[in-house]
Design a protein around this motif. Sequence first.
Motif, PDB file in Angstrom:
ATOM      1  N   THR A 176      -3.540  -0.161  -6.048  1.00 51.12           N
ATOM      2  CA  THR A 176      -3.031  -0.278  -4.675  1.00 51.12           C
ATOM      3  C   THR A 176      -3.464  -1.596  -4.049  1.00 51.12           C
ATOM      4  OG1 THR A 176      -3.136   2.129  -4.416  1.00 51.12           O
ATOM      5  CG2 THR A 176      -2.984   0.818  -2.406  1.00 51.12           C
ATOM      6  N   THR A 218       0.831  -1.207   0.000  1.00 52.13           N
ATOM      7  CA  THR A 218       0.000   0.000   0.000  1.00 52.13           C
ATOM      8  C   THR A 218       0.865   1.256   0.000  1.00 52.13           C
ATOM      9  OG1 THR A 218      -1.760  -1.159   1.199  1.00 52.13           O
ATOM     10  CG2 THR A 218      -1.788   1.256   1.257  1.00 52.13           C
ATOM     11  N   ARG A 272       2.651   1.481  -3.593  1.00 59.43           N
ATOM     12  CA  ARG A 272       1.833   1.641  -4.790  1.00 59.43           C
ATOM     13  C   ARG A 272       0.950   2.877  -4.761  1.00 59.43           C
ATOM     14  NH1 ARG A 272       1.998   0.426  -9.941  1.00 59.43           N
ATOM     15  NH2 ARG A 272       3.201  -1.357  -9.176  1.00 59.43           N
ATOM     16  N   PHE A 273       0.371   3.213  -3.594  1.00 63.07           N
ATOM     17  CA  PHE A 273      -0.618   4.290  -3.566  1.00 63.07           C
ATOM     18  C   PHE A 273      -0.070   5.619  -4.090  1.00 63.07           C
ATOM     19  CE2 PHE A 273      -2.604   7.883  -1.355  1.00 63.07           C
ATOM     20  CZ  PHE A 273      -3.877   7.792  -1.893  1.00 63.07           C
ATOM     21  N   HIS A 312      -1.433  -4.537  -5.592  1.00 65.20           N
ATOM     22  CA  HIS A 312      -0.051  -4.579  -5.112  1.00 65.20           C
ATOM     23  C   HIS A 312       0.000  -5.096  -3.674  1.00 65.20           C
ATOM     24  CE1 HIS A 312       4.082  -2.568  -5.767  1.00 65.20           C
ATOM     25  NE2 HIS A 312       4.194  -3.467  -4.808  1.00 65.20           N
TER      26      HIS A 312
END
Length: 225
Positions: A69, A39, A42-43, A72
């Motif tokens: 997100t 998180t 990716r976010f 991932h």
Amino acid sequence: MSDALQSLKASVESIILDPKYHDILTIVKGARNGAVYGTKVRFPHALVMIMLFRTGTLGEKLWLVFRATRTHARNLAKFATIYKGTCMLLKRYGATPGKEGPYDSFIAGLLGGYFVFGQRSKRSGKISSVSQQIVIYVFARVALALAHLAVKPGHGLPGVSEPARSAAISYYAWPLFASISWASVMHLFRWHSAELQPSLRSSMTYIYSNADSWDGLRNFAWHNK
């Protein structure tokens, strides 16, 4: 904190600190860490890339950010679960029970890589772009680590791992590697761009191809098109 919560906290801590549950709980914590790290990584990346380079409404873009997100985080959590679980089983029931084998991590990684990152979408029949990006990232780091290991004195390949030769290779290898990498990607982009990973192709199109045309100051300085 109320007495009930204190009691609950003490009970939970007595379980997670009990050595007999340690191996099982490493799987749980590994899954937790994979989800949290996925998180965090990716976010922000998805937020910036999708907001800047994707078309669509704000709601559609936010949904794409959430989906990337989630994928991932879920993939890293699943991989950690399979990896830690397989390592635990091999340690308990392998050739030397109670002792980690020399190839346990390789076998566990092989299984996790296949079941998490090697599968195609049941809906589209394609490998997800998130999985591709993660695997390519890992592959690049593995290749770099193996290159370092190959010339490491006492561990590397005969000849090239001798201290004097290893130092010379280490000094000159990176400029050569960087030059060949950029020469290759630019050649591929120019003549075989369809074979490049979509996000890379999109970035290169923005920087290089879109620099070839404009019809005024607006799309010369302020906008790309």
